[in-house]
Scaffold this motif. Structure first.
Motif, PDB file in Angstrom:
ATOM      1  N   LEU A  32       0.829  -1.207   0.000  1.00  0.00           N
ATOM      2  CA  LEU A  32       0.000   0.000   0.000  1.00  0.00           C
ATOM      3  C   LEU A  32       0.862   1.256   0.000  1.00  0.00           C
ATOM      4  N   TYR A  33       1.921   1.251   0.789  1.00  0.00           N
ATOM      5  CA  TYR A  33       2.832   2.397   0.837  1.00  0.00           C
ATOM      6  C   TYR A  33       3.487   2.610  -0.528  1.00  0.00           C
ATOM      7  N   CYS A  34       3.944   1.535  -1.155  1.00  0.00           N
ATOM      8  CA  CYS A  34       4.572   1.616  -2.470  1.00  0.00           C
ATOM      9  C   CYS A  34       3.601   2.207  -3.489  1.00  0.00           C
ATOM     10  N   LEU A  35       2.366   1.740  -3.484  1.00  0.00           N
ATOM     11  CA  LEU A  35       1.370   2.268  -4.414  1.00  0.00           C
ATOM     12  C   LEU A  35       1.044   3.726  -4.101  1.00  0.00           C
ATOM     13  N   PHE A  43       4.109  -5.447 -11.555  1.00  0.00           N
ATOM     14  CA  PHE A  43       4.434  -6.551 -10.648  1.00  0.00           C
ATOM     15  C   PHE A  43       5.935  -6.623 -10.369  1.00  0.00           C
ATOM     16  N   ASN A  44       6.758  -6.587 -11.417  1.00  0.00           N
ATOM     17  CA  ASN A  44       8.212  -6.705 -11.226  1.00  0.00           C
ATOM     18  C   ASN A  44       8.791  -5.523 -10.453  1.00  0.00           C
ATOM     19  N   GLU A  45       8.235  -4.331 -10.669  1.00  0.00           N
ATOM     20  CA  GLU A  45       8.686  -3.162  -9.906  1.00  0.00           C
ATOM     21  C   GLU A  45       8.354  -3.341  -8.426  1.00  0.00           C
ATOM     22  N   MET A  46       7.160  -3.862  -8.171  1.00  0.00           N
ATOM     23  CA  MET A  46       6.735  -4.119  -6.790  1.00  0.00           C
ATOM     24  C   MET A  46       7.655  -5.141  -6.142  1.00  0.00           C
ATOM     25  N   ILE A  71      -7.023  -2.087  -3.992  1.00  0.00           N
ATOM     26  CA  ILE A  71      -6.205  -1.847  -5.178  1.00  0.00           C
ATOM     27  C   ILE A  71      -6.944  -2.307  -6.428  1.00  0.00           C
ATOM     28  N   ILE A  72      -6.491  -1.769  -7.559  1.00  0.00           N
ATOM     29  CA  ILE A  72      -7.017  -2.148  -8.869  1.00  0.00           C
ATOM     30  C   ILE A  72      -5.898  -2.821  -9.646  1.00  0.00           C
ATOM     31  N   ARG A  73      -6.242  -3.900 -10.319  1.00  0.00           N
ATOM     32  CA  ARG A  73      -5.304  -4.591 -11.203  1.00  0.00           C
ATOM     33  C   ARG A  73      -5.749  -4.316 -12.632  1.00  0.00           C
ATOM     34  N   ARG A  74      -4.890  -3.655 -13.397  1.00  0.00           N
ATOM     35  CA  ARG A  74      -5.207  -3.352 -14.803  1.00  0.00           C
ATOM     36  C   ARG A  74      -4.339  -4.210 -15.713  1.00  0.00           C
ATOM     37  N   VAL A  75      -4.997  -4.958 -16.580  1.00  0.00           N
ATOM     38  CA  VAL A  75      -4.305  -5.804 -17.544  1.00  0.00           C
ATOM     39  C   VAL A  75      -4.437  -5.153 -18.914  1.00  0.00           C
ATOM     40  N   TYR A  76      -3.301  -4.942 -19.566  1.00  0.00           N
ATOM     41  CA  TYR A  76      -3.294  -4.361 -20.899  1.00  0.00           C
ATOM     42  C   TYR A  76      -3.145  -5.481 -21.923  1.00  0.00           C
ATOM     43  N   PRO A  77      -4.016  -5.502 -22.937  1.00  0.00           N
ATOM     44  CA  PRO A  77      -3.984  -6.576 -23.937  1.00  0.00           C
ATOM     45  C   PRO A  77      -2.840  -6.383 -24.938  1.00  0.00           C
ATOM     46  N   GLN A  78      -1.682  -6.813 -24.554  1.00  0.00           N
ATOM     47  CA  GLN A  78      -0.510  -6.701 -25.423  1.00  0.00           C
ATOM     48  C   GLN A  78       0.422  -7.859 -25.166  1.00  0.00           C
ATOM     49  N   ILE A  79       1.409  -7.992 -26.024  1.00  0.00           N
ATOM     50  CA  ILE A  79       2.395  -9.045 -25.863  1.00  0.00           C
ATOM     51  C   ILE A  79       3.754  -8.376 -25.771  1.00  0.00           C
ATOM     52  N   PRO A  80       4.560  -8.608 -24.738  1.00  0.00           N
ATOM     53  CA  PRO A  80       4.236  -9.404 -23.549  1.00  0.00           C
ATOM     54  C   PRO A  80       3.166  -8.716 -22.700  1.00  0.00           C
ATOM     55  N   PRO A  81       2.455  -9.502 -21.878  1.00  0.00           N
ATOM     56  CA  PRO A  81       1.380  -8.929 -21.061  1.00  0.00           C
ATOM     57  C   PRO A  81       1.903  -7.837 -20.127  1.00  0.00           C
ATOM     58  N   LEU A  87      -4.058   2.217  -6.470  1.00  0.00           N
ATOM     59  CA  LEU A  87      -5.019   2.285  -5.375  1.00  0.00           C
ATOM     60  C   LEU A  87      -6.413   2.632  -5.895  1.00  0.00           C
ATOM     61  N   THR A  88      -7.420   2.050  -5.279  1.00  0.00           N
ATOM     62  CA  THR A  88      -8.798   2.447  -5.533  1.00  0.00           C
ATOM     63  C   THR A  88      -9.085   3.689  -4.692  1.00  0.00           C
TER      64      THR A  88
END
Length: 110
Positions: A32-35, A43-46, A71-81, A87-88
């Motif tokens: 939460l602090y990081c966000l 994910f990798n930055e986290m 929190i909100i998880r946003r997935v972008y439709p691209q390759i690589p994902p 935060l919400t």
């Protein structure tokens, strides 16, 4: 002098208990602090921010925070994902609480 009775008191019914249930654990407050500081975060930055956290542990904590609408998880439709977390509005409302914890720690550090 009056004595307080705890016969009918139930800690689990308090707002304090509820708040702790949402942010308790080794990684949730740090996530939460990081966000709060860097959103959106991938994910990798986290994982780099948290250093020695296992993929599975981080993933589980993120899923729990998402299920609790913090929190909100946003997935972008691209390759690589590409997946980003932020935060919400509900998560942003916790910022004041986390800021006060930080202030207390700074003021009371020995």
């Amino acid at each position: 002098m009056s004595e307080k009775t705890i016969d009918n008191a139930n800690f689990e019914d308090t707002g304090y208990s509820y708040t702790l249930s949402l942010i308790s654990g080794k990684y949730k407050p740090i996530i939460l602090y990081c966000l709060m500081e860097y959103e959106p975060v991938r994910f990798n930055e986290m994982q780099r921010y948290l250093k020695k956290v296992a993929d599975k542990t981080l993933s589980q904590n993120l899923k729990e925070l998402e299920a609790d609408d913090l929190i909100i998880r946003r997935v972008y439709p691209q390759i690589p994902p590409k997946v980003e977390y932020s935060l919400t509005d509900r998560g942003h409302s916790l910022v004041k609480v986390l800021d006060r914890l930080c202030e207390w720690g700074n003021d009371n550090r020995k």
